[in-house]
Design a protein around this motif. Structure first.
Motif, PDB file in Angstrom:
ATOM      1  N   PHE A   1       0.828  -1.213   0.000  1.00 37.36           N
ATOM      2  CA  PHE A   1       0.000   0.000   0.000  1.00 37.36           C
ATOM      3  C   PHE A   1       0.862   1.262   0.000  1.00 37.36           C
ATOM      4  N   GLY A   2       2.165   1.121  -0.259  1.00 42.38           N
ATOM      5  CA  GLY A   2       3.058   2.272  -0.286  1.00 42.38           C
ATOM      6  C   GLY A   2       3.159   2.882  -1.669  1.00 42.38           C
ATOM      7  N   LEU A   3       4.135   3.753  -1.822  1.00 43.17           N
ATOM      8  CA  LEU A   3       4.282   4.501  -3.066  1.00 43.17           C
ATOM      9  C   LEU A   3       4.697   3.613  -4.235  1.00 43.17           C
ATOM     10  N   ILE A   4       5.446   2.562  -3.968  1.00 44.37           N
ATOM     11  CA  ILE A   4       5.753   1.597  -5.027  1.00 44.37           C
ATOM     12  C   ILE A   4       4.529   0.740  -5.314  1.00 44.37           C
ATOM     13  N   GLY A   5       3.878   0.280  -4.268  1.00 43.55           N
ATOM     14  CA  GLY A   5       2.709  -0.577  -4.421  1.00 43.55           C
ATOM     15  C   GLY A   5       1.594   0.068  -5.215  1.00 43.55           C
ATOM     16  N   PHE A   6       1.443   1.381  -5.050  1.00 38.80           N
ATOM     17  CA  PHE A   6       0.399   2.105  -5.769  1.00 38.80           C
ATOM     18  C   PHE A   6       0.985   2.958  -6.894  1.00 38.80           C
ATOM     19  N   SER A   7       2.049   2.471  -7.506  1.00 35.17           N
ATOM     20  CA  SER A   7       2.654   3.203  -8.618  1.00 35.17           C
ATOM     21  C   SER A   7       1.918   2.956  -9.931  1.00 35.17           C
ATOM     22  N   GLY A   8       1.191   1.845 -10.014  1.00 36.85           N
ATOM     23  CA  GLY A   8       0.504   1.493 -11.251  1.00 36.85           C
ATOM     24  C   GLY A   8       1.411   0.949 -12.325  1.00 36.85           C
ATOM     25  N   GLU A   9       2.635   0.583 -11.960  1.00 38.79           N
ATOM     26  CA  GLU A   9       3.608   0.155 -12.958  1.00 38.79           C
ATOM     27  C   GLU A   9       3.747  -1.366 -12.998  1.00 38.79           C
ATOM     28  N   VAL A  10       4.060  -1.870 -14.177  1.00 39.54           N
ATOM     29  CA  VAL A  10       4.398  -3.288 -14.325  1.00 39.54           C
ATOM     30  C   VAL A  10       5.701  -3.549 -13.577  1.00 39.54           C
ATOM     31  N   GLY A  11       5.779  -4.676 -12.893  1.00 36.37           N
ATOM     32  CA  GLY A  11       6.997  -5.022 -12.177  1.00 36.37           C
ATOM     33  C   GLY A  11       7.120  -4.394 -10.814  1.00 36.37           C
ATOM     34  N   ARG A  12       6.030  -3.859 -10.293  1.00 37.84           N
ATOM     35  CA  ARG A  12       6.158  -3.170  -9.009  1.00 37.84           C
ATOM     36  C   ARG A  12       6.457  -4.138  -7.868  1.00 37.84           C
ATOM     37  N   GLU A  13       6.082  -5.425  -7.986  1.00 36.56           N
ATOM     38  CA  GLU A  13       6.428  -6.394  -6.950  1.00 36.56           C
ATOM     39  C   GLU A  13       7.933  -6.626  -6.906  1.00 36.56           C
ATOM     40  N   ALA A  14       8.553  -6.730  -8.085  1.00 43.23           N
ATOM     41  CA  ALA A  14      10.004  -6.888  -8.149  1.00 43.23           C
ATOM     42  C   ALA A  14      10.702  -5.628  -7.656  1.00 43.23           C
ATOM     43  N   GLU A  15      10.137  -4.466  -7.976  1.00 44.04           N
ATOM     44  CA  GLU A  15      10.729  -3.213  -7.513  1.00 44.04           C
ATOM     45  C   GLU A  15      10.665  -3.117  -5.991  1.00 44.04           C
ATOM     46  N   LEU A  16       9.539  -3.533  -5.414  1.00 44.10           N
ATOM     47  CA  LEU A  16       9.410  -3.502  -3.963  1.00 44.10           C
ATOM     48  C   LEU A  16      10.418  -4.444  -3.307  1.00 44.10           C
ATOM     49  N   LEU A  17      10.616  -5.614  -3.899  1.00 45.69           N
ATOM     50  CA  LEU A  17      11.612  -6.554  -3.373  1.00 45.69           C
ATOM     51  C   LEU A  17      13.011  -5.945  -3.432  1.00 45.69           C
ATOM     52  N   ALA A  18      13.352  -5.325  -4.557  1.00 46.43           N
ATOM     53  CA  ALA A  18      14.667  -4.702  -4.685  1.00 46.43           C
ATOM     54  C   ALA A  18      14.840  -3.578  -3.663  1.00 46.43           C
ATOM     55  N   TYR A  19      13.783  -2.842  -3.432  1.00 49.21           N
ATOM     56  CA  TYR A  19      13.822  -1.720  -2.483  1.00 49.21           C
ATOM     57  C   TYR A  19      14.107  -2.207  -1.061  1.00 49.21           C
ATOM     58  N   THR A  20      13.344  -3.182  -0.585  1.00 43.28           N
ATOM     59  CA  THR A  20      13.552  -3.653   0.785  1.00 43.28           C
ATOM     60  C   THR A  20      14.844  -4.451   0.914  1.00 43.28           C
ATOM     61  N   ALA A  21      15.234  -5.152  -0.160  1.00 44.79           N
ATOM     62  CA  ALA A  21      16.501  -5.896  -0.119  1.00 44.79           C
ATOM     63  C   ALA A  21      17.684  -4.953   0.039  1.00 44.79           C
ATOM     64  N   ALA A  22      17.627  -3.789  -0.598  1.00 44.21           N
ATOM     65  CA  ALA A  22      18.714  -2.819  -0.485  1.00 44.21           C
ATOM     66  C   ALA A  22      18.767  -2.197   0.903  1.00 44.21           C
ATOM     67  N   LEU A  23      17.618  -2.047   1.545  1.00 51.44           N
ATOM     68  CA  LEU A  23      17.578  -1.428   2.866  1.00 51.44           C
ATOM     69  C   LEU A  23      17.900  -2.408   3.994  1.00 51.44           C
ATOM     70  N   LEU A  24      17.557  -3.662   3.810  1.00 51.43           N
ATOM     71  CA  LEU A  24      17.668  -4.643   4.892  1.00 51.43           C
ATOM     72  C   LEU A  24      19.046  -4.683   5.560  1.00 51.43           C
ATOM     73  N   PRO A  25      20.161  -4.677   4.819  1.00 52.22           N
ATOM     74  CA  PRO A  25      21.466  -4.751   5.486  1.00 52.22           C
ATOM     75  C   PRO A  25      21.762  -3.577   6.416  1.00 52.22           C
ATOM     76  N   HIS A  26      21.096  -2.456   6.218  1.00 54.24           N
ATOM     77  CA  HIS A  26      21.328  -1.276   7.050  1.00 54.24           C
ATOM     78  C   HIS A  26      20.619  -1.359   8.399  1.00 54.24           C
ATOM     79  N   TYR A  27      19.731  -2.331   8.571  1.00 57.04           N
ATOM     80  CA  TYR A  27      18.882  -2.359   9.758  1.00 57.04           C
ATOM     81  C   TYR A  27      19.221  -3.466  10.745  1.00 57.04           C
ATOM     82  N   GLY A  28      20.078  -4.416  10.360  1.00 60.45           N
ATOM     83  CA  GLY A  28      20.431  -5.473  11.293  1.00 60.45           C
ATOM     84  C   GLY A  28      19.207  -6.264  11.726  1.00 60.45           C
ATOM     85  N   GLU A  29      19.148  -6.598  13.016  1.00 56.12           N
ATOM     86  CA  GLU A  29      18.022  -7.377  13.551  1.00 56.12           C
ATOM     87  C   GLU A  29      16.888  -6.437  13.962  1.00 56.12           C
TER      88      GLU A  29
END
Length: 426
Positions: free
Chosen positions: A131-159
């Motif tokens: 329901f975020g800005l990627i989720g409601f972008s209306g673009e093809v591939g937004r699920e893959a984009e969301l995965l790439a987005y959280t995957a890039a952030l995950l290492p910065h957050y640890g546990e």
């Protein structure tokens, strides 16, 4: 001494009490728990010039649906930016763009901001979730984009339980159910009362076909979850959906009437509308009789909260409610629109609903075919878009194309194929 928030970001307040209230508000907000508005208000009370507290207050108010108060709060935050750091100004600007309805600009600003400040969680949150800005972008591939987005952030957050749960949903929505479930269990072990975590675990269990396990987990978890919290109604929808799939109509209607439908749910109007429309139509597909008064009440609700097309995910469900309620004028307004991030798909879906309401199955199928290749663009989770998958299969059945209906479910949504919640296939 520099004051920092719970994610290590420097914040412009000299008040320890303001910082503590702010951190508590962030914890509640990221966990979709009740009380974030009050916590941020307490931070402002401790330091009226704490700009980020005003911005967070605006964001929390937005999630209660109080847009006038949210806009007032963000205006106050922007008036206090002169002495702020670059990060804090960017933080406020991103939230302000969301509040002003500039989705594309907000998405670009958020992505640029988190490249420099990945641990600025309240900004990072804007692009997370379906329901975020990627989720409601209306673009093809937004699920893959969301995965790439959280995957890039995950290492910065640890546990960190919040980011772990966000990435777990991204994994779930791209079909990586086992990895999603493992990560979600870790997140919930750290913060068992993380409503986002319980929500996303429910999605993983849905995708795995774990109906009874999901019902048991969510029934237990929701004990003590405040009915005023933002996800209470939507989690009630998950319970209603599982009850429907299990053939427990009584439990389904109890969940709908206690926490999903207008007048019962206290969440955001978009959730009340979309969840209610989806469960009513899916109940009809499953062979249950839906009181026409339910559709009439929902059509009135949609006309009140979404009078003008533009939010495509809401528009699709509003159109369904208007069609089933026989509100042709309301339906036509959506069916003729070009507004919204996926307006080109909303139009044929709305026309399909109209055809279904008059039992013109072939016309409905013709309209639905135009949509099925790109349903992800409309938004929502896979579980929510199963409304379209089941409608499509049901139309094929209405036209005697049983083998094609079974093939569609088996190839597009195999999790539904073993025990399809469609009366004609049971």
């Amino acid at each position: 001494m520099t004051v920092t928030d719970r994610y290590g970001n420097a914040i412009s307040t000299a008040s320890q009490a303001a910082r503590d209230h702010y951190d508590h508000g962030v914890h509640l907000f990221l966990g979709a728990d009740y009380g974030a508005v009050q916590a941020f208000a307490a931070a402002i009370g401790a330091d009226p010039d704490f700009a980020l507290a005003h911005a967070a207050h605006a964001r929390a108010l937005m999630m209660t649906g109080d847009m006038p108060a949210a806009r007032s709060a963000i205006s106050r935050a922007k008036a206090l930016t002169d002495e702020l750091t670059r990060r804090e100004r960017g933080h406020i600007d991103a939230i302000a763009l969301v509040l002003s309805g500039q989705g594309s600009a907000a998405r670009a600003a958020t992505r640029a901001h988190v490249r420099d400040y990945p641990r600025d969680a309240l900004v990072a949150q804007l692009c997370s979730n379906v329901f975020g800005l990627i989720g409601f972008s209306g673009e093809v591939g937004r699920e893959a984009e969301l995965l790439a987005y959280t995957a890039a952030l995950l290492p910065h957050y640890g546990e960190d339980w919040w980011m772990m749960s966000m990435h777990a949903l991204s994994l779930c929505e791209t079909g990586q159910i086992d990895a999603s479930s493992r990560l979600m269990e870790r997140a919930l072990a750290i913060n068992p009362r993380n409503a986002n975590g319980s929500h996303f675990k429910a999605h993983a269990q849905y995708e795995a076909g774990e109906t009874e396990q999901g019902r048991a987990f969510l029934n237990d978890w929701m004990e003590g979850y405040d009915a005023r919290a933002v996800l209470h109604g939507h989690l009630s929808w998950h319970l209603a959906l599982w009850a429907l799939h299990a053939g427990d109509a009584a439990a389904m209607w109890r969940a709908v009437d206690a926490g999903v439908a207008p007048g019962a749910a206290q969440g955001l109007p978009i959730n009340v509308l979309t969840d209610t429309a989806a469960i009513l139509h899916r109940a009809e597909i499953a062979g249950l009789k839906v009181d026409p008064e339910r559709w009439s009440a929902l059509s009135d609700y949609a006309a009140r909260f979404f009078p003008d097309p533009g939010q495509s995910f809401a528009d699709m469900h509003a159109a369904l409610s208007h069609a089933m309620a026989g509100q042709g004028d309301r339906l036509a307004r959506i069916a003729e629109t070009t507004q919204g991030f996926a307006g080109d798909l909303v139009r044929p879906v709305a026309q399909a609903w109209a055809a279904i309401a008059r039992s013109d199955w072939q016309a409905a199928l013709d309209h639905m075919v135009a949509v099925m290749a790109a349903t992800e663009r409309i938004g929502g989770s896979r579980a929510q878009r199963d409304l379209l998958e089941l409608t499509y299969a049901n139309l094929l059945l209405k036209l005697g194309q049983t083998d094609e209906a079974r093939r569609s479910l088996a190839t597009r949504r195999p999790v539904l194929a073993a025990a399809p919640p469609i009366a004609a296939l049971r």
